[in-house]
Motif scaffolding. Structure first.
Motif, PDB file in Angstrom:
ATOM      1  N   ARG A  14       0.835  -1.208   0.000  1.00 17.68           N
ATOM      2  CA  ARG A  14       0.000   0.000   0.000  1.00 17.68           C
ATOM      3  C   ARG A  14       0.868   1.257   0.000  1.00 17.68           C
ATOM      4  NH1 ARG A  14      -4.985  -1.350   4.200  1.00 17.68           N
ATOM      5  NH2 ARG A  14      -5.962  -2.936   2.898  1.00 17.68           N
ATOM      6  N   ILE A  15       1.956   1.188   0.760  1.00 19.02           N
ATOM      7  CA  ILE A  15       2.869   2.349   0.787  1.00 19.02           C
ATOM      8  C   ILE A  15       3.481   2.543  -0.595  1.00 19.02           C
ATOM      9  CG2 ILE A  15       5.060   3.206   1.725  1.00 19.02           C
ATOM     10  CD1 ILE A  15       4.277   1.736   4.369  1.00 19.02           C
ATOM     11  N   GLU A  16       3.964   1.439  -1.161  1.00 17.27           N
ATOM     12  CA  GLU A  16       4.611   1.480  -2.482  1.00 17.27           C
ATOM     13  C   GLU A  16       3.645   2.059  -3.516  1.00 17.27           C
ATOM     14  OE1 GLU A  16       7.692   1.026  -5.135  1.00 17.27           O
ATOM     15  OE2 GLU A  16       7.788   0.696  -2.974  1.00 17.27           O
ATOM     16  N   GLN A  17       2.370   1.611  -3.434  1.00 19.35           N
ATOM     17  CA  GLN A  17       1.372   2.045  -4.411  1.00 19.35           C
ATOM     18  C   GLN A  17       0.834   3.450  -4.112  1.00 19.35           C
ATOM     19  OE1 GLN A  17      -1.335  -1.145  -3.889  1.00 19.35           O
ATOM     20  NE2 GLN A  17      -0.061  -2.632  -5.018  1.00 19.35           N
ATOM     21  N   GLY A  18       1.234   4.044  -2.980  1.00 18.40           N
ATOM     22  CA  GLY A  18       0.801   5.403  -2.683  1.00 18.40           C
ATOM     23  C   GLY A  18      -0.557   5.483  -1.983  1.00 18.40           C
ATOM     24  N   LEU A  19      -1.113   4.336  -1.548  1.00 14.67           N
ATOM     25  CA  LEU A  19      -2.383   4.390  -0.797  1.00 14.67           C
ATOM     26  C   LEU A  19      -2.154   5.087   0.534  1.00 14.67           C
ATOM     27  CD1 LEU A  19      -3.926   0.889  -1.563  1.00 14.67           C
ATOM     28  CD2 LEU A  19      -4.471   3.107  -2.581  1.00 14.67           C
ATOM     29  N   GLN A  21       0.414   7.737   1.826  1.00 10.72           N
ATOM     30  CA  GLN A  21       1.392   8.601   1.162  1.00 10.72           C
ATOM     31  C   GLN A  21       2.556   8.970   2.087  1.00 10.72           C
ATOM     32  OE1 GLN A  21       0.181  11.543  -1.524  1.00 10.72           O
ATOM     33  NE2 GLN A  21      -0.490   9.809  -2.758  1.00 10.72           N
ATOM     34  N   SER A  22       3.622   9.368   1.448  1.00 10.44           N
ATOM     35  CA  SER A  22       4.822   9.802   2.161  1.00 10.44           C
ATOM     36  C   SER A  22       4.466  10.798   3.276  1.00 10.44           C
ATOM     37  CB  SER A  22       5.765  10.447   1.141  1.00 10.44           C
ATOM     38  OG  SER A  22       6.886  10.979   1.772  1.00 10.44           O
ATOM     39  N   GLY A  23       4.857  10.521   4.531  1.00 12.10           N
ATOM     40  CA  GLY A  23       4.619  11.427   5.652  1.00 12.10           C
ATOM     41  C   GLY A  23       3.261  11.253   6.319  1.00 12.10           C
ATOM     42  N   GLU A  24       2.374  10.482   5.698  1.00 14.44           N
ATOM     43  CA  GLU A  24       1.007  10.309   6.206  1.00 14.44           C
ATOM     44  C   GLU A  24       1.012   9.429   7.460  1.00 14.44           C
ATOM     45  OE1 GLU A  24      -1.637   9.005   3.071  1.00 14.44           O
ATOM     46  OE2 GLU A  24      -3.105   8.298   4.550  1.00 14.44           O
ATOM     47  N   ARG A  25       0.014   9.687   8.340  1.00 13.75           N
ATOM     48  CA  ARG A  25      -0.128   8.876   9.538  1.00 13.75           C
ATOM     49  C   ARG A  25      -0.817   7.570   9.152  1.00 13.75           C
ATOM     50  NH1 ARG A  25      -3.765   8.075  13.732  1.00 13.75           N
ATOM     51  NH2 ARG A  25      -2.791   7.807  15.794  1.00 13.75           N
ATOM     52  N   LEU A  26      -0.328   6.449   9.711  1.00 13.88           N
ATOM     53  CA  LEU A  26      -0.922   5.146   9.419  1.00 13.88           C
ATOM     54  C   LEU A  26      -2.074   4.880  10.382  1.00 13.88           C
ATOM     55  CD1 LEU A  26       2.453   3.397   8.862  1.00 13.88           C
ATOM     56  CD2 LEU A  26       0.597   3.345   7.191  1.00 13.88           C
ATOM     57  N   LYS A  53      12.544  -1.958   8.455  1.00 12.81           N
ATOM     58  CA  LYS A  53      12.859  -1.717   7.049  1.00 12.81           C
ATOM     59  C   LYS A  53      12.820  -0.225   6.722  1.00 12.81           C
ATOM     60  CE  LYS A  53      11.832  -6.174   5.164  1.00 12.81           C
ATOM     61  NZ  LYS A  53      11.684  -6.904   3.926  1.00 12.81           N
ATOM     62  N   GLN A  54      12.612   0.575   7.754  1.00 13.99           N
ATOM     63  CA  GLN A  54      12.575   2.027   7.613  1.00 13.99           C
ATOM     64  C   GLN A  54      11.501   2.515   6.653  1.00 13.99           C
ATOM     65  OE1 GLN A  54      16.389   3.989   7.416  1.00 13.99           O
ATOM     66  NE2 GLN A  54      17.457   2.233   8.264  1.00 13.99           N
ATOM     67  N   LEU A  55      10.475   1.686   6.461  1.00 10.77           N
ATOM     68  CA  LEU A  55       9.371   2.128   5.617  1.00 10.77           C
ATOM     69  C   LEU A  55       8.430   3.036   6.412  1.00 10.77           C
ATOM     70  CD1 LEU A  55       8.500  -1.082   3.579  1.00 10.77           C
ATOM     71  CD2 LEU A  55       9.313   1.093   2.665  1.00 10.77           C
ATOM     72  N   ILE A  56       8.344   2.787   7.721  1.00  9.40           N
ATOM     73  CA  ILE A  56       7.510   3.638   8.582  1.00  9.40           C
ATOM     74  C   ILE A  56       8.330   4.109   9.771  1.00  9.40           C
ATOM     75  CG2 ILE A  56       5.412   2.390   7.875  1.00  9.40           C
ATOM     76  CD1 ILE A  56       5.422   0.989  10.569  1.00  9.40           C
ATOM     77  N   THR A  57       7.905   5.205  10.364  1.00 10.42           N
ATOM     78  CA  THR A  57       8.646   5.800  11.477  1.00 10.42           C
ATOM     79  C   THR A  57       7.678   6.035  12.639  1.00 10.42           C
ATOM     80  OG1 THR A  57       9.755   7.039   9.741  1.00 10.42           O
ATOM     81  CG2 THR A  57      10.308   7.653  12.005  1.00 10.42           C
ATOM     82  N   PRO A  58       7.996   5.573  13.869  1.00 13.06           N
ATOM     83  CA  PRO A  58       7.107   5.842  15.003  1.00 13.06           C
ATOM     84  C   PRO A  58       7.322   7.263  15.497  1.00 13.06           C
ATOM     85  CG  PRO A  58       9.024   4.577  15.724  1.00 13.06           C
ATOM     86  CD  PRO A  58       9.214   4.842  14.255  1.00 13.06           C
ATOM     87  N   GLN A  59       6.257   7.920  15.879  1.00 12.87           N
ATOM     88  CA  GLN A  59       6.407   9.237  16.514  1.00 12.87           C
ATOM     89  C   GLN A  59       5.802   9.103  17.909  1.00 12.87           C
ATOM     90  OE1 GLN A  59       6.174  12.748  14.374  1.00 12.87           O
ATOM     91  NE2 GLN A  59       7.680  11.722  13.074  1.00 12.87           N
ATOM     92  N   GLY A  63       1.726   7.587  17.094  1.00 15.27           N
ATOM     93  CA  GLY A  63       1.595   6.425  16.210  1.00 15.27           C
ATOM     94  C   GLY A  63       2.656   6.374  15.120  1.00 15.27           C
ATOM     95  N   TYR A  64       2.348   5.651  14.031  1.00 17.46           N
ATOM     96  CA  TYR A  64       3.316   5.417  12.953  1.00 17.46           C
ATOM     97  C   TYR A  64       3.026   6.282  11.744  1.00 17.46           C
ATOM     98  CZ  TYR A  64       5.353   1.365  15.287  1.00 17.46           C
ATOM     99  OH  TYR A  64       6.021   0.552  16.155  1.00 17.46           O
ATOM    100  N   PHE A  65       4.099   6.762  11.089  1.00 25.77           N
ATOM    101  CA  PHE A  65       3.976   7.580   9.884  1.00 25.77           C
ATOM    102  C   PHE A  65       4.784   6.943   8.751  1.00 25.77           C
ATOM    103  CE2 PHE A  65       2.781  10.227  13.303  1.00 25.77           C
ATOM    104  CZ  PHE A  65       1.900  11.165  12.798  1.00 25.77           C
ATOM    105  N   VAL A  66       4.316   7.122   7.527  1.00 25.32           N
ATOM    106  CA  VAL A  66       5.086   6.638   6.371  1.00 25.32           C
ATOM    107  C   VAL A  66       6.365   7.470   6.289  1.00 25.32           C
ATOM    108  CG1 VAL A  66       5.140   6.324   3.871  1.00 25.32           C
ATOM    109  CG2 VAL A  66       3.002   5.951   5.147  1.00 25.32           C
ATOM    110  N   THR A  67       7.505   6.791   6.284  1.00 24.15           N
ATOM    111  CA  THR A  67       8.789   7.490   6.215  1.00 24.15           C
ATOM    112  C   THR A  67       8.815   8.336   4.947  1.00 24.15           C
ATOM    113  OG1 THR A  67       9.735   5.535   7.232  1.00 24.15           O
ATOM    114  CG2 THR A  67      11.299   7.145   6.356  1.00 24.15           C
ATOM    115  N   PRO A  68       9.235   9.620   5.078  1.00 20.54           N
ATOM    116  CA  PRO A  68       9.223  10.474   3.888  1.00 20.54           C
ATOM    117  C   PRO A  68       9.973   9.807   2.739  1.00 20.54           C
ATOM    118  CG  PRO A  68       9.690  11.762   5.851  1.00 20.54           C
ATOM    119  CD  PRO A  68       9.659  10.333   6.273  1.00 20.54           C
ATOM    120  N   ARG A  69       9.330   9.749   1.621  1.00 22.95           N
ATOM    121  CA  ARG A  69       9.813   9.025   0.450  1.00 22.95           C
ATOM    122  C   ARG A  69      10.734   9.912  -0.371  1.00 22.95           C
ATOM    123  NH1 ARG A  69       6.911   5.645  -2.749  1.00 22.95           N
ATOM    124  NH2 ARG A  69       8.121   4.767  -4.437  1.00 22.95           N
TER     125      ARG A  69
END
Ligand SMILES: Cc1ncc(COP(=O)(O)O)c(C=O)c1O
Ligand SMILES: Cc1ncc(COP(=O)(O)O)c(C=O)c1O
Lengths: 494, 494
Positions: A14-19, A21-26, A53-59, A63-69
């Protein structure tokens, strides 16, 4: 795959496909657990995996955010080598690269070795075993100088896929593409002659040219369209160029497939200046698009193209089975072959001929093409992820080699030495230039199935690059990750 | 064997041993029948057989007589090539010889191919089959450029028999001795250089030298003691000779083993004039005397000898496994090897290494040496028997090649063409000279087990020679068969 791994994979897609988005909260852990009918701890494990895998970042507390792409790095611009004949150097670095293969502990990201562990190669072993049982005495005897006839037949048949109508009589079997290039170059040139090459060029070709006392003109080459025809024409007008050596399909190291129109234009140019074309098609059958790209040889009308290739990249380099279709240089090629090795090993020729005859070759090719393409996706995703900004990366159309261009002042020779301590070997760019250009570039192989060790190695390389760039203030000053910053850097490279 | 054949063999032995002397009347049919308790018709059949073999001659009404025995033909005198550097020609004739191999119907008496049908080679097939079963992926990969380490070990161990202390590190594996010679010559010379060779010299070496633009001085060579050191010294004084290529053990084509003292003197000469020695030992292990002769390499102190060899003559040429021990030229040899083929085929290297390691090599060698020596006895006996007077023939100390010198005006190229109609191929002498000398000579192989077809071929060759000599009045005028007449002719050759 366990439940949490499956969930992680889904989220990554979903992250790869942009569902997401970069920086968005999961979604929250609870929401996901409800959506997918899994336990809270399964969701937590999945998130941990993605975090690793550094695809998401906890804040903390949110919660979790998509790591800026990062944007995909740009491709290298056309190269700009010096436009005059030069003597070839760099043998010591080539030897260092080759000797790196000796060290079994090394992760050989620098070598042009294919993956030979595919199950589609198993029948080759069976065939070898059967050769041992059949005891055909002819296989112990001298081969005829042209090569093993059943293999010449098969090579001629395969050539049809690249648009070539060859008869078996026009094919000469060699000890790998290396010998094919050696004899082709010797057939066309005398010591002291000038040959035009793409820049960068495969270091083996460069050393072969050097070994025969030939000077080269490195022609500017684009990582999408190949050798610059404009620059080549200028060179032709200025110098008595005997021949051109090109790798138009899945170029090593740039990965391009030259568009058909440019192949045609290159041939026309060679005709106009009466030069031979030595066409190295060693990766041609590994193009990701189907049907495979045509060879310049397929357009040739007066026999000026010497098509060189081998089964080293498609099957296995240890077989040392290659060939050349030398056109009107046939007789000279035979003479040169006699001079160089006399004849080729019989058994490996027989094994390859049988492998193709029994129909194992095409399925194997299909699988390898898919594997390399999948590896490329993984590899380039990780390069994008780990590598610092300010680099350019090729987008190969086939094969398993990627070319990375770092800022001009970067020294990959030093980088390679640093990486040695981590048992990682890369191919330094200066190997691919007669005069040691491209010291700021490196070539990586993604032939081997992608695994944690590869990923770790990429991270190590990226970190070493980043710290070297910091040391030398080579990191772009602009917002990291924007394509613009990267491109302005790319313009500065040599 | 039937009764009459056994009797014929016994009588032939008695003739050979001189119990029945040349020209002597043989016992009557009745007397023999009583002596051996066999029927009259058995004796008659035996006598017919011997008559067919021309060992005995019937005289009307007086019975059978031992056919007058010819003296063994003399050996060729020392050769006398022109003492100046020449360009090498003869490629077309070499190609004709190689292509003769293509014609399976041809009896290939001209080729340097060993007998690969010996049962002592069977284990090699088993080993190949086992390689197919073991599926060692390393064998599919690029070899390291120095060669397969276990094979380098074995080669170094074998070298002990020739007096050489080599470590595996000093050995480089090649694609046959051909590649060994190619890289050795390239390592020592530049295009335009001058190299001294024995005269006659193996045509492959000659073509390799030609291919690299090297001129040769053909040095007079004696069929017993090898290259003339006196002539070589004179040549050294007159020309800047970079290296010497020699086949001191079981020379191809002359068959001599250079005496140790002369090997030593040759090395001293090379030291004095600071030239490299390229020593081709490809037949050295097939010397009939045990222990095998030493190599010049074994005497070398400062690394100026490049020892080249292969398993092509001892095991099988289709394997294309050779090696070079390049002394101080090691680094240049590696570079040249990279240029020429990159690396060698893995499987065949692994097979040979395993064959030696498991102890099959020495028994195989022993058997082949015996077979070739036995073949030689048969062969030379038949040459003596069938061939006209006025010829000189070498007495090889090993290997499976014999050199026949016909009167100076004789044209073996024409002879070879005539023999072609009978599906017989010989190697014409002019192949063995840079400038096409030795047109009056031919080289025959006696590698294959002697059989009626071989005997028939020798008779055909002899008849063709005799009729050509008659045509050109080349037969000696003196009493045929006396050594004197033959020797006076031999003096007249070029
Ligand atoms: C472009 C190119 N040509 C030729 C070769 C040599 O191929 P082979 O192993 O068949 O000699 C290579 C292998 O590295 C290559 O990349
Ligand atoms: C004297 C000599 N050297 C070298 C060779 C070539 O050997 P290989 O078949 O191993 O290349 C031959 C074979 O004919 C030979 O007779």
């Amino acid at each position: 795959m366990t439940r949490y791994q499956r969930l992680a994979t889904l989220l990554a897609q979903r992250i790869e496909q942009g569902l997401y988005q970069s920086g968005e909260r999961l979604p929250s852990v609870r929401a996901l657990s409800e959506e997918h009918c899994v336990s809270i701890s399964t969701v937590q494990q999945a998130y941990h995996l993605l975090e690793e895998k550094q695809l998401i970042t906890p804040q903390p507390r949110s919660g979790y955010f998509v790591t800026p792409r990062k944007a995909a790095p740009p491709m290298p611009a056309i190269t700009r080598p010096a436009q005059r004949p030069v003597e070839i150097t760099q043998w010591e670095s080539v030897l260092e690269l080759i000797n790196g293969r000796l060290d079994r502990d090394n992760l050989q990201l620098g070598s042009g070795t294919p993956d030979v562990s595919s199950p589609t190669l198993k029948p080759l072993w069976k065939i070898i075993s059967r050769i041992g049982q059949k005891q055909d005495l002819a296989l112990l005897n001298y081969d005829n100088i042209y090569g093993y006839p059943p293999l010449r037949e098969q090579v001629a048949r395969l050539a049809i896929d690249s648009g070539c109508r060859l008869s078996a009589d026009e094919v000469v079997i060699t000890t790998g593409c290396h010998e094919a290039l050696s004899v082709a170059i010797r057939a066309v040139c005398q010591p002291g002659d000038i040959v035009a090459v793409e820049s960068p060029t495969f270091h083996g070709t460069m050393q072969i040219l050097r070994g025969f006392g030939i000077r080269v003109i490195e022609i500017p080459t684009d990582s999408v369209t190949g050798i610059s025809l404009e620059a080549l024409e200028l060179a032709f007008e200025q110098w008595p160029i005997k021949g051109i050596v090109v790798v138009p399909n899945c170029n090593n190291p740039l990965g391009f497939v030259m568009p058909d129109a440019r192949k045609r234009a290159l041939l026309t140019l060679a005709e106009r200046f009466d030069a031979a074309i030595i066409e190295d098609d060693v990766y041609g059958e590994l193009a990701y698009d189907y049907p495979r790209p045509i060879t310049i040889k397929s357009l040739d009308v007066d026999g000026r193209v010497l098509l060189c290739s081998s089964f080293s990249k498609t099957l296995a380099p240890g077989l040392r089975v290659g060939w050349v279709a030398p056109g009107r240089y046939f007789d000279r090629v035979i003479h040169m072959k006699y001079i160089v090795t006399g004849s080729s090993a019989m058994q490996t020729q027989a094994a390859v001929a049988e492998f193709i005859r029994q129909g194992y070759y095409q399925p194997h090719l299909r699988r390898m093409r898919q594997q390399y393409q999948r590896n490329y996706d993984n590899f380039s995703c990780h390069v994008r992820h780990y590598f610092p900004c300010g680099i350019c990366v090729t987008r190969p159309c086939g094969g398993f080699l990627i070319w990375i261009e770092l800022p001009e002042a970067f020294d990959t020779v030093r980088l390679n030495r640093e990486l040695h301590a981590s048992n990682i070997q890369v191919a330094v760019g200066s190997l691919f230039s007669a005069s040691g250009k491209y010291r700021n570039c490196l070539r990586l192989s993604y032939a081997m199935p992608f695994n944690p060790r590869t990923e770790q190695a990429l991270a190590t390389i990226a970190a070493a690059i980043e710290s070297a760039m910091e040391r030398c203030s080579l990191l772009p000053a602009a917002e990291p990750g924007t394509a613009q910053a990267v491109e302005s850097r790319a313009g500065a490279k040599g």
